[in-house]
Motif scaffolding. Structure first.
Motif, PDB file in Angstrom:
ATOM      1  N   ALA A 186       0.819  -1.206   0.000  1.00  0.00           N
ATOM      2  CA  ALA A 186       0.000   0.000   0.000  1.00  0.00           C
ATOM      3  C   ALA A 186       0.856   1.260   0.000  1.00  0.00           C
ATOM      4  O   ALA A 186       1.859   1.348   0.710  1.00  0.00           O
ATOM      5  CB  ALA A 186      -0.908   0.004   1.225  1.00  0.00           C
ATOM      6  N   ARG A 187       0.435   2.224  -0.799  1.00  0.00           N
ATOM      7  CA  ARG A 187       0.973   3.574  -0.708  1.00  0.00           C
ATOM      8  C   ARG A 187      -0.043   4.441   0.023  1.00  0.00           C
ATOM      9  O   ARG A 187      -1.252   4.256  -0.118  1.00  0.00           O
ATOM     10  CB  ARG A 187       1.253   4.145  -2.105  1.00  0.00           C
ATOM     11  N   HIS A 188       0.475   5.368   0.803  1.00  0.00           N
ATOM     12  CA  HIS A 188      -0.383   6.282   1.564  1.00  0.00           C
ATOM     13  C   HIS A 188      -0.300   7.651   0.882  1.00  0.00           C
ATOM     14  O   HIS A 188       0.716   8.332   0.959  1.00  0.00           O
ATOM     15  CB  HIS A 188       0.112   6.364   3.013  1.00  0.00           C
ATOM     16  N   ILE A 189      -1.366   8.013   0.210  1.00  0.00           N
ATOM     17  CA  ILE A 189      -1.405   9.282  -0.501  1.00  0.00           C
ATOM     18  C   ILE A 189      -2.616  10.074  -0.026  1.00  0.00           C
ATOM     19  O   ILE A 189      -3.724   9.540   0.067  1.00  0.00           O
ATOM     20  CB  ILE A 189      -1.453   9.071  -2.029  1.00  0.00           C
ATOM     21  N   GLU A 190      -2.383  11.330   0.291  1.00  0.00           N
ATOM     22  CA  GLU A 190      -3.452  12.151   0.830  1.00  0.00           C
ATOM     23  C   GLU A 190      -3.635  13.399  -0.025  1.00  0.00           C
ATOM     24  O   GLU A 190      -2.698  13.888  -0.661  1.00  0.00           O
ATOM     25  CB  GLU A 190      -3.151  12.537   2.280  1.00  0.00           C
ATOM     26  N   ILE A 191      -4.868  13.904  -0.009  1.00  0.00           N
ATOM     27  CA  ILE A 191      -5.218  15.095  -0.777  1.00  0.00           C
ATOM     28  C   ILE A 191      -5.527  16.231   0.197  1.00  0.00           C
ATOM     29  O   ILE A 191      -6.353  16.077   1.102  1.00  0.00           O
ATOM     30  CB  ILE A 191      -6.439  14.850  -1.681  1.00  0.00           C
ATOM     31  N   GLN A 192      -4.863  17.354   0.009  1.00  0.00           N
ATOM     32  CA  GLN A 192      -5.157  18.542   0.803  1.00  0.00           C
ATOM     33  C   GLN A 192      -6.371  19.242   0.202  1.00  0.00           C
ATOM     34  O   GLN A 192      -6.380  19.597  -0.976  1.00  0.00           O
ATOM     35  CB  GLN A 192      -3.967  19.500   0.798  1.00  0.00           C
ATOM     36  N   VAL A 193      -7.406  19.417   1.023  1.00  0.00           N
ATOM     37  CA  VAL A 193      -8.591  20.142   0.569  1.00  0.00           C
ATOM     38  C   VAL A 193      -8.749  21.419   1.384  1.00  0.00           C
ATOM     39  O   VAL A 193      -8.199  21.553   2.481  1.00  0.00           O
ATOM     40  CB  VAL A 193      -9.875  19.279   0.674  1.00  0.00           C
ATOM     41  N   PHE A 194      -9.499  22.330   0.831  1.00  0.00           N
ATOM     42  CA  PHE A 194      -9.860  23.553   1.560  1.00  0.00           C
ATOM     43  C   PHE A 194     -11.316  23.843   1.241  1.00  0.00           C
ATOM     44  O   PHE A 194     -11.676  24.128   0.087  1.00  0.00           O
ATOM     45  CB  PHE A 194      -8.970  24.726   1.137  1.00  0.00           C
ATOM     46  N   GLY A 195     -12.155  23.707   2.277  1.00  0.00           N
ATOM     47  CA  GLY A 195     -13.579  23.933   2.093  1.00  0.00           C
ATOM     48  C   GLY A 195     -13.958  25.357   2.453  1.00  0.00           C
ATOM     49  O   GLY A 195     -13.438  25.930   3.413  1.00  0.00           O
ATOM     50  N   HIS A 196     -14.880  25.915   1.687  1.00  0.00           N
ATOM     51  CA  HIS A 196     -15.313  27.289   1.938  1.00  0.00           C
ATOM     52  C   HIS A 196     -16.450  27.364   2.950  1.00  0.00           C
ATOM     53  O   HIS A 196     -16.864  28.467   3.333  1.00  0.00           O
ATOM     54  CB  HIS A 196     -15.736  27.948   0.624  1.00  0.00           C
ATOM     55  N   GLY A 197     -16.977  26.209   3.370  1.00  0.00           N
ATOM     56  CA  GLY A 197     -18.040  26.190   4.363  1.00  0.00           C
ATOM     57  C   GLY A 197     -19.431  26.362   3.786  1.00  0.00           C
ATOM     58  O   GLY A 197     -20.419  26.356   4.526  1.00  0.00           O
ATOM     59  N   ASP A 198     -19.525  26.508   2.468  1.00  0.00           N
ATOM     60  CA  ASP A 198     -20.822  26.741   1.827  1.00  0.00           C
ATOM     61  C   ASP A 198     -21.214  25.619   0.871  1.00  0.00           C
ATOM     62  O   ASP A 198     -22.109  25.782   0.036  1.00  0.00           O
ATOM     63  CB  ASP A 198     -20.783  28.081   1.073  1.00  0.00           C
ATOM     64  N   GLY A 199     -20.532  24.486   0.985  1.00  0.00           N
ATOM     65  CA  GLY A 199     -20.806  23.389   0.070  1.00  0.00           C
ATOM     66  C   GLY A 199     -19.898  23.365  -1.139  1.00  0.00           C
ATOM     67  O   GLY A 199     -20.068  22.515  -2.019  1.00  0.00           O
ATOM     68  N   THR A 200     -18.926  24.278  -1.176  1.00  0.00           N
ATOM     69  CA  THR A 200     -17.920  24.245  -2.236  1.00  0.00           C
ATOM     70  C   THR A 200     -16.546  24.039  -1.603  1.00  0.00           C
ATOM     71  O   THR A 200     -16.319  24.389  -0.440  1.00  0.00           O
ATOM     72  CB  THR A 200     -17.901  25.550  -3.060  1.00  0.00           C
ATOM     73  N   ALA A 201     -15.652  23.458  -2.373  1.00  0.00           N
ATOM     74  CA  ALA A 201     -14.307  23.176  -1.868  1.00  0.00           C
ATOM     75  C   ALA A 201     -13.347  23.089  -3.046  1.00  0.00           C
ATOM     76  O   ALA A 201     -13.762  22.904  -4.201  1.00  0.00           O
ATOM     77  CB  ALA A 201     -14.284  21.873  -1.070  1.00  0.00           C
ATOM     78  N   VAL A 202     -12.071  23.207  -2.727  1.00  0.00           N
ATOM     79  CA  VAL A 202     -11.019  23.031  -3.722  1.00  0.00           C
ATOM     80  C   VAL A 202      -9.976  22.084  -3.151  1.00  0.00           C
ATOM     81  O   VAL A 202      -9.958  21.811  -1.948  1.00  0.00           O
ATOM     82  CB  VAL A 202     -10.353  24.380  -4.092  1.00  0.00           C
ATOM     83  N   HIS A 203      -9.102  21.583  -4.025  1.00  0.00           N
ATOM     84  CA  HIS A 203      -7.981  20.770  -3.551  1.00  0.00           C
ATOM     85  C   HIS A 203      -6.679  21.488  -3.867  1.00  0.00           C
ATOM     86  O   HIS A 203      -6.611  22.337  -4.774  1.00  0.00           O
ATOM     87  CB  HIS A 203      -7.997  19.385  -4.203  1.00  0.00           C
ATOM     88  N   LEU A 204      -5.654  21.152  -3.102  1.00  0.00           N
ATOM     89  CA  LEU A 204      -4.319  21.687  -3.330  1.00  0.00           C
ATOM     90  C   LEU A 204      -3.357  20.535  -3.639  1.00  0.00           C
ATOM     91  O   LEU A 204      -2.234  20.482  -3.172  1.00  0.00           O
ATOM     92  CB  LEU A 204      -3.832  22.495  -2.122  1.00  0.00           C
ATOM     93  N   PHE A 205      -3.876  19.562  -4.385  1.00  0.00           N
ATOM     94  CA  PHE A 205      -3.112  18.428  -4.880  1.00  0.00           C
ATOM     95  C   PHE A 205      -2.719  17.476  -3.750  1.00  0.00           C
ATOM     96  O   PHE A 205      -3.306  17.509  -2.674  1.00  0.00           O
ATOM     97  CB  PHE A 205      -1.930  18.912  -5.721  1.00  0.00           C
ATOM     98  N   GLU A 206      -1.740  16.612  -4.028  1.00  0.00           N
ATOM     99  CA  GLU A 206      -1.510  15.456  -3.150  1.00  0.00           C
ATOM    100  C   GLU A 206      -0.179  15.522  -2.428  1.00  0.00           C
ATOM    101  O   GLU A 206       0.709  16.305  -2.773  1.00  0.00           O
ATOM    102  CB  GLU A 206      -1.585  14.160  -3.969  1.00  0.00           C
ATOM    103  N   ARG A 207      -0.088  14.653  -1.401  1.00  0.00           N
ATOM    104  CA  ARG A 207       1.172  14.409  -0.705  1.00  0.00           C
ATOM    105  C   ARG A 207       1.374  12.899  -0.601  1.00  0.00           C
ATOM    106  O   ARG A 207       0.441  12.160  -0.277  1.00  0.00           O
ATOM    107  CB  ARG A 207       1.152  15.025   0.702  1.00  0.00           C
ATOM    108  N   GLU A 208       2.576  12.462  -0.862  1.00  0.00           N
ATOM    109  CA  GLU A 208       2.969  11.051  -0.683  1.00  0.00           C
ATOM    110  C   GLU A 208       3.504  10.896   0.732  1.00  0.00           C
ATOM    111  O   GLU A 208       4.418  11.613   1.147  1.00  0.00           O
ATOM    112  CB  GLU A 208       4.046  10.689  -1.692  1.00  0.00           C
ATOM    113  N   CYS A 209       2.919   9.952   1.480  1.00  0.00           N
ATOM    114  CA  CYS A 209       3.278   9.781   2.894  1.00  0.00           C
ATOM    115  C   CYS A 209       3.562   8.321   3.224  1.00  0.00           C
ATOM    116  O   CYS A 209       3.238   7.837   4.316  1.00  0.00           O
ATOM    117  CB  CYS A 209       2.152  10.288   3.782  1.00  0.00           C
ATOM    118  N   SER A 210       4.163   7.582   2.299  1.00  0.00           N
ATOM    119  CA  SER A 210       4.306   6.142   2.471  1.00  0.00           C
ATOM    120  C   SER A 210       5.478   5.737   3.351  1.00  0.00           C
ATOM    121  O   SER A 210       5.518   4.587   3.814  1.00  0.00           O
ATOM    122  CB  SER A 210       4.446   5.470   1.090  1.00  0.00           C
ATOM    123  N   VAL A 211       6.455   6.622   3.558  1.00  0.00           N
ATOM    124  CA  VAL A 211       7.587   6.264   4.417  1.00  0.00           C
ATOM    125  C   VAL A 211       7.136   6.438   5.874  1.00  0.00           C
ATOM    126  O   VAL A 211       7.024   7.557   6.374  1.00  0.00           O
ATOM    127  CB  VAL A 211       8.821   7.129   4.115  1.00  0.00           C
TER     128      VAL A 211
END
Length: 458
Positions: free
Chosen positions: A206-231
């Motif tokens: 398994a690789r552990h990959i996470e996505i950074q999100v930022f929600g505006h609190g109104d039902g909309t959100a964006v992402h700031l791409f991924e981070r690899e965290c497998s080590v």
């Protein structure tokens, strides 16, 4: 917002203070008896003692911390990560006291904090999840063997209220099942006040990959791409980077879309992280959990996007953040973060408290960032997490970032406590890591080549 109390300590408290200074906001620190001379206490505009060294009597004492906020006239409270950052009761108590909670809505924390409920919500949002079982209450194990057979071996026993790599045990055979479940339940009851567990399919590689999100609190959100965290060691991250090496663009896009869909479904507010397990053989991904707070590894995302996530979080809570379109978020180059710990890798990464007789890191160099809450001469106590600093580098591409990281580690000198600098140097020099061919079990499999034998010089 004029004054923020930081309900935390160490590196993240110092990080929040820097963000507040940039925004012209005064800060209030809290500290235990062990932290009376700590760096975050000296950096803040005001400070308030909150009790003895043990966390339960200080940094986890929500009533005392909120009393400190009211005493100093704080109109906001930032929880950082760990401690009370994902404590629904504390978030609601802050809001009830008229103090702005700088974090997601308490309902979001509650939903995502229950790992089984989070799985159900993720499925409803169209996010793929791993096969899993119903929950099993403390000492109520009827049907356990049948549930395990349906999930399939190997599997993980996971605490329903766990997180951050805590509250998980691997089970390879039916003979190990009952003892592993019982041990996990007892630990979970003590650590999370919730002894329920569930079973989840374990991905072999398994690789552990996470996505950074930022929600505006109104039902909309964006992402700031991924981070690899497998080590990782003991299910806890050591090195994180962005972009994830070798991740197909199409899969990256699908993971980002899934993360944004979940955040939007929750009307999520502020920065959060949607974590995925990627089957490195089949190249498929599955929802793992959502962390409803700023992450330890957020500087990686800041390095490649140019965002200041903590400032954005504060501005959103203060009502001064302008929602951003996804198309406006881009990345540049590669960033890698190493966590420097006072620990002994040769003794299963056992914490190594003591006085920092020497603490010299390559701060101030171009594209090298040091986040820390300690100085030379400070004492690493046994009461808290032994992370002493984060070393973050950026490069035009991954090879350039790796070269800069090796130089920075070579010029990192820590004496007085056992530490993992030599171990990190071995990791980033290993051919597997250089090739981006690692998974969450890689450190354990490769330990003999990475760890200096016990008794050798630190």
């Amino acid at each position: 917002m004029k004054r923020i109390l930081i309900a935390n300590r160490g590196e993240i408290a110092c990080r929040v203070i820097r963000a507040c200074r940039a925004l012209g906001i005064a800060t209030v620190a809290v500290y235990s008896e062990a932290d009376v001379n700590a760096l975050h206490v000296q950096l803040a505009d005001a400070a308030e003692p909150v009790g003895p060294a043990p966390s339960a009597q200080s940094y986890l004492d929500g009533e005392r911390i909120l009393a400190a906020a009211l005493k100093h006239g704080a109109d906001g409270v930032h929880p950082g990560y760990g401690f009370l950052s994902e404590n629904t009761g504390f978030a609601r108590a802050a809001e009830a006291a008229g103090i702005t909670w700088i974090g997601p809505r308490p309902d979001s924390i509650e939903d995502m904090g229950d790992k089984q409920r989070a799985r159900a919500i993720a499925e409803a949002a169209g996010v793929p999840v791993l096969p899993g079982s119903r929950r099993f209450a403390l000492d109520a194990l009827d049907g356990l063997e049948e549930a395990a057979a349906a999930v399939g071996y190997p599997l993980l026993v996971k605490a329903t209220g766990g997180g951050g790599g805590i509250g998980m045990r691997r089970v390879d055979t039916p003979e190990q099942l009952r003892a592993s479940v019982a041990a996990t339940q007892q630990m979970a009851a003590k650590a999370f006040k919730d002894g329920t567990v569930y079973l989840e399919r374990l991905v072999a590689r398994a690789r552990h990959i996470e996505i950074q999100v930022f929600g505006h609190g109104d039902g909309t959100a964006v992402h700031l791409f991924e981070r690899e965290c497998s080590v990782q060691r003991r299910f806890q991250k050591i090195i994180e980077e962005s972009p994830a090496p070798g991740l197909p663009d199409a899969m990256r896009a699908r993971m980002c879309e899934a993360a944004v869909a979940l955040a939007a479904h929750q009307r999520y507010r502020g920065p959060g992280t949607v974590e995925f397990i990627v089957d490195a053989d089949a190249m498929t991904f599955f929802f793992l959990e959502m962390n409803t707070r700023i992450q330890v590894e957020h500087p990686v995302t800041e390095g490649v996007t140019g965002w200041d996530l903590v400032q954005a979080q504060i501005r959103l809570a203060a009502g001064t953040f302008t929602p951003v379109a996804q198309e406006a978020i881009t990345t540049s180059g590669a960033a890698i973060e190493c966590r420097l710990y006072a620990e002994n890798p040769a003794k299963n990464f056992l914490p190594s408290p003591g006085r920092l007789e020497r603490f010299s890191l390559p701060d101030g160099r171009p594209h090298v960032r040091i986040d820390t809450g300690v100085r030379e001469g400070d004492t690493i106590t046994p009461y808290y997490d032994p992370m002493i600093a984060k070393l973050i580098v950026w490069g035009l591409d991954r090879p350039a970032a790796l070269a800069r990281l090796r130089e920075a580690l070579a010029d990192s000198h820590i004496e007085g406590v056992r530490n993992n600098v030599t171990f990190l140097e071995a990791v980033v020099a290993h051919p597997d890591f250089v090739a981006g061919d690692v998974d969450t079990g890689w450190v354990e499999r490769t330990r003999a080549a990475l760890v200096t034998p016990a008794g050798a010089p630190a």
